[in-house]
Motif scaffolding. Sequence first.
Motif, PDB file in Angstrom:
ATOM      1  N   GLN A   1       0.825  -1.210   0.000  1.00 48.76           N
ATOM      2  CA  GLN A   1       0.000   0.000   0.000  1.00 48.76           C
ATOM      3  C   GLN A   1       0.860   1.261   0.000  1.00 48.76           C
ATOM      4  O   GLN A   1       0.603   2.215  -0.755  1.00 48.76           O
ATOM      5  CB  GLN A   1      -0.930   0.010   1.212  1.00 48.76           C
ATOM      6  N   HIS A   2       1.917   1.279   0.809  1.00 46.81           N
ATOM      7  CA  HIS A   2       2.801   2.442   0.851  1.00 46.81           C
ATOM      8  C   HIS A   2       3.519   2.633  -0.487  1.00 46.81           C
ATOM      9  O   HIS A   2       3.663   3.765  -0.972  1.00 46.81           O
ATOM     10  CB  HIS A   2       3.828   2.289   1.975  1.00 46.81           C
ATOM     11  N   LEU A   3       3.978   1.544  -1.092  1.00 44.83           N
ATOM     12  CA  LEU A   3       4.676   1.657  -2.378  1.00 44.83           C
ATOM     13  C   LEU A   3       3.756   2.209  -3.454  1.00 44.83           C
ATOM     14  O   LEU A   3       4.181   3.003  -4.306  1.00 44.83           O
ATOM     15  CB  LEU A   3       5.217   0.296  -2.798  1.00 44.83           C
ATOM     16  N   VAL A   4       2.495   1.804  -3.432  1.00 47.68           N
ATOM     17  CA  VAL A   4       1.539   2.296  -4.427  1.00 47.68           C
ATOM     18  C   VAL A   4       1.289   3.792  -4.235  1.00 47.68           C
ATOM     19  O   VAL A   4       1.294   4.575  -5.187  1.00 47.68           O
ATOM     20  CB  VAL A   4       0.221   1.503  -4.334  1.00 47.68           C
ATOM     21  N   LYS A   5       1.087   4.208  -2.990  1.00 46.02           N
ATOM     22  CA  LYS A   5       0.799   5.622  -2.735  1.00 46.02           C
ATOM     23  C   LYS A   5       1.995   6.509  -3.039  1.00 46.02           C
ATOM     24  O   LYS A   5       1.845   7.621  -3.557  1.00 46.02           O
ATOM     25  CB  LYS A   5       0.368   5.809  -1.282  1.00 46.02           C
ATOM     26  N   ILE A   6       3.213   6.030  -2.714  1.00 48.70           N
ATOM     27  CA  ILE A   6       4.407   6.831  -2.984  1.00 48.70           C
ATOM     28  C   ILE A   6       4.555   7.106  -4.476  1.00 48.70           C
ATOM     29  O   ILE A   6       5.015   8.169  -4.900  1.00 48.70           O
ATOM     30  CB  ILE A   6       5.655   6.119  -2.428  1.00 48.70           C
ATOM     31  N   GLN A   7       4.122   6.168  -5.315  1.00 44.71           N
ATOM     32  CA  GLN A   7       4.234   6.331  -6.763  1.00 44.71           C
ATOM     33  C   GLN A   7       3.019   7.035  -7.365  1.00 44.71           C
ATOM     34  O   GLN A   7       2.896   7.117  -8.594  1.00 44.71           O
ATOM     35  CB  GLN A   7       4.418   4.963  -7.427  1.00 44.71           C
ATOM     36  N   GLY A   8       2.127   7.546  -6.507  1.00 46.97           N
ATOM     37  CA  GLY A   8       0.973   8.282  -7.013  1.00 46.97           C
ATOM     38  C   GLY A   8      -0.153   7.400  -7.496  1.00 46.97           C
ATOM     39  O   GLY A   8      -0.973   7.849  -8.308  1.00 46.97           O
ATOM     40  N   GLY A   9      -0.220   6.173  -7.016  1.00 46.05           N
ATOM     41  CA  GLY A   9      -1.259   5.247  -7.457  1.00 46.05           C
ATOM     42  C   GLY A   9      -2.312   5.004  -6.399  1.00 46.05           C
ATOM     43  O   GLY A   9      -2.406   5.717  -5.390  1.00 46.05           O
ATOM     44  N   ASN A  10      -3.096   3.952  -6.611  1.00 40.75           N
ATOM     45  CA  ASN A  10      -4.188   3.622  -5.705  1.00 40.75           C
ATOM     46  C   ASN A  10      -4.356   2.104  -5.666  1.00 40.75           C
ATOM     47  O   ASN A  10      -4.094   1.421  -6.662  1.00 40.75           O
ATOM     48  CB  ASN A  10      -5.482   4.287  -6.171  1.00 40.75           C
ATOM     49  N   ILE A  11      -4.755   1.600  -4.507  1.00 41.23           N
ATOM     50  CA  ILE A  11      -4.987   0.168  -4.357  1.00 41.23           C
ATOM     51  C   ILE A  11      -6.354  -0.055  -3.723  1.00 41.23           C
ATOM     52  O   ILE A  11      -6.735   0.662  -2.790  1.00 41.23           O
ATOM     53  CB  ILE A  11      -3.864  -0.493  -3.518  1.00 41.23           C
ATOM     54  N   GLU A  12      -7.102  -0.999  -4.273  1.00 44.00           N
ATOM     55  CA  GLU A  12      -8.428  -1.350  -3.762  1.00 44.00           C
ATOM     56  C   GLU A  12      -8.521  -2.866  -3.664  1.00 44.00           C
ATOM     57  O   GLU A  12      -7.796  -3.583  -4.381  1.00 44.00           O
ATOM     58  CB  GLU A  12      -9.526  -0.812  -4.686  1.00 44.00           C
ATOM     59  N   VAL A  13      -9.418  -3.326  -2.814  1.00 48.84           N
ATOM     60  CA  VAL A  13      -9.588  -4.759  -2.631  1.00 48.84           C
ATOM     61  C   VAL A  13     -11.076  -5.080  -2.527  1.00 48.84           C
ATOM     62  O   VAL A  13     -11.847  -4.341  -1.905  1.00 48.84           O
ATOM     63  CB  VAL A  13      -8.825  -5.265  -1.377  1.00 48.84           C
ATOM     64  N   GLN A  14     -11.474  -6.145  -3.181  1.00 50.29           N
ATOM     65  CA  GLN A  14     -12.829  -6.691  -3.084  1.00 50.29           C
ATOM     66  C   GLN A  14     -12.690  -8.170  -2.737  1.00 50.29           C
ATOM     67  O   GLN A  14     -11.918  -8.895  -3.378  1.00 50.29           O
ATOM     68  CB  GLN A  14     -13.588  -6.524  -4.402  1.00 50.29           C
TER      69      GLN A  14
END
Length: 963
Positions: free
Chosen positions: A654-667
């Motif tokens: 989650q931190h790696l995704v946010k640092i690169q300006g992205g987003n993570i979701e889970v279903q």
Amino acid sequence: MLSKYRFIFFLFISLALFTSFAVGALFYFNRFKTESKQVQHTYEVFSQTHQISNLLHIAFQESALVSEGVVYFQILRALDTLYDLVSDNPLQSQKVDSLRIALSTAAKAHRVSEEELNSWQLLLREIENEENQLLFLRDRSYQHISRQLVFYTLIAGICFFAFVLIGLWQLKREDTRRREAEQEAISNGERYRKLIEGARVVVFTTDLNGKFTFISKRVQQLTGYRPEELLGRSYKLLVHPDWHERVTQFFLHQFENKIADTALDFPIVTKEGKEKWIRMFATLLFEEDNPAGLQCVVLDTSERREMLLRLRQAEKQRRENQHLLEALMENISSLVFVKDLEHRYRFVNRAFKETLNLSDNIFGKTDFDIAAPELATRYHASDDRIYQGASIDKSEEVIYVNGEPHHFLITKFPLKDGQQRIFGLCGIATDITDLMQYQEQLYEAKQRAEDAEHFQEQFLTTVSHEMRTPLQGIVGMTYLLSSSSLTAEQQEYLRSIQEAVDTLLTLINDLLDLSKIKAGKLEIEKLPFSLREILQSVDHLFHFRAAEKKLSFSIQVTDQVPDHLIGDAHRLKQILVNLVGNAMKFTETGFIRIQVNALPADTDHRVMLQFTVADSGIGIPSERIHEIFESFKQADTTITRKYGGSGLGLTITQHLVKIQGGNIEVQSEPGKGSVFTVTLPYEIAEQPADYPLPETTLPYISLQGIKVLVAEDNYVNQRFISRLLQRAGADVDIVGNGHEVIHRLRENPHYNILLIDMRMPVMDGHQTILLIRNELKLRMPIIAMTAAILDEEKEKALQSGANVCIRKPFIPKDILHLFQQLLSQHTADQVSSTPSQQQNHLSKKGYDLSAIRELEDDGYMLEVIDLFLKSAPETMQQIQEAYQQQDLERVREKAHRLKSSLGLLGMNELLDLVKQIEMQAKEKNTEGLWQRIQKAQGLLQQMITYLQQEADQLRAQKSMRST
């Protein structure tokens, strides 16, 4: 008025002159007529004398004619006529009379002599001469009178003409004035109309019955009615029905009592039915002292009335606020006071009096009256700063209350009037004793927290070092053990040890990444990479594990997804490995699927990639989904016991995704699996990137003739490293601390390379490297080893003078690659075999393939040479193009990528040149850069020719062996 009198004066003068000269002209005209008659009379005398002379000549030409009575009688009549003409002249009358007598005598004698006839003619000539003289005199008088008559007539005419002109001019002027007066009257009427229409009031007139006779256009703005809609109608049309009677009685009273002016406020109703309040000023109109109607001016007072209501409400609110302020001042715990410019108190609240125990009224007193002199002096100095223009003054004072010290924060600010002139100050003193105590407690807590954080870092560093050091021994010994002869059972035990080591190493690396993230020191690279190579690497990593668990594992990429991107390939692989590893751990049957889609981006040079990792695993309850991204937490405690894991993978992801300006979701749904969706932005590379040479699993590097000094305090690691290097042919010396390193180098400074641990007893690695570089002045390559998880240790090692730094635990392939890189850069100094031949070889061809040849694998050598012949010219061309485009960052990047290939092939001269190019591009220094690039291009072309020959020979040898 003056012009009017001037006109009358000129008119009178003109008339007087005209009259005077007209009378003179009349006088001379009468004389002219008289003189004309006299002249005419003279001419008649001449006519008669000529007639008489002719008759005498006819009558007495022959004597026979004398008897003719007709001529005679004609002569007599002519003489009579002549006598009548000259009767006013006695002399002339006498002469005519004597001529008659003589003629009568001659007639009686019937005979006239010549002499008598001549005498008669002479007498007639005398009469004519006398008349000529009279005519001459009369002619002179006649001319004089004529001139005077013309003069007087001309002057009289001029005066009359002037009189007429003055009269006409006055008439025209009067007409102009009349026209101007009429125009002015029209303009005044227009201005009056505009004044009435432009005024912010309604003007109207009514008759005695209250009907509108005139109304201004402003009425439409006030009432909504047009003026023509109201003319002839009663004012009651507009008056509010409830006010009809009162308004009617009010104006009847004005009519009856002949009150000249009145004013009345009342409501009206507009055409739209809206109620408005007006004030009407009414003035009586009179005809012969009797009221004839009203002239009224109406003001719209709705806004004023509303403003008055708001003003009353504001006044009421002000009084309430004043009461509220007074209540607040009296009940607030802070000390509030007001001073004037003379430092005298004008107001203090109850808390001020009670806190300072002041029972008397202090109004008008100063600080010197209620405080010690030194305090009063300080208070006055603070007041003066406010009076001199300071916007605010804050100070802390210790005031004793009931014998106990209390800390007060005193805030003073100026009081200003409407002209921004200071007329006093207000002060607020707040007891901050409890706050000071809280701050002290907070400071102590902060210190404890910082100490705890520092202790945590030290603990983490120490634990990491203590774990990585023995882990390094386990990894090394496992490698050495795997290369020995083992039974099948021993091989199984060894694989178990390796799996345990991998698990422990993964946990340590996760702790390292988490620490970097929390410290804000995790850096994201922006380098070209191939997306499909990353996905292929992930597939190779998990394909066999999925096959062992009999799971379906697939990676699907849509056609819109570009392959060549710019970003952090390592972090993308880490995200995918964490997500797929998590899915692999919790999925027993079914599938694991990776899907990659391209989403629209804001520019043509960017792309938003969507990575979806779906599995058919155990799933996550909806109420626990938010917990899976927290550190050291999992959806259920039983999961840890059953599946293992530290719970850091998803947190780091989650931190790696946010640092690169992205987003993570889970279903997810329990029993049906989970779907993790990650979106990350990337830049699209304009052209395929130059990727590094493919790594071999464990290339054999010959270290024959290389003297290596190893500084390591751990016995197991000493055994592993020495055994590994000795297998490569190196001559290895082992020491246990930095002091021994310095001692060995003083005795023998000819070691080719130093491998040193940064944490050792007696003298650590930092101190040792500094002594080597600064005191011993040795330029030998140094490889630093560290077990610390933070980058500070690595940076400190490089700053001390180490060439490279490797983190424990490392695998044999990593350390051998470092040796390969450093030794290829220092071939001439480090390889002891046949130095003269190598030097001649290098001077001729510019490269050295001895390190690759020692692998005794011609296929690998050919693969390396072919890859270099393909990639190196392209990279050099890209360096030239980047310089021409002034893209120095790209020049640095390409030069950095080219170094590893040059070092592998022993191209030392070209390697040094490329290093200089990289350094200059990094420092943005273009002086001589293009010349170095051109020189590097020439050296590369020269070496490519020889390398092509090497490759052709290898292919020929390979072809001969196959046949």
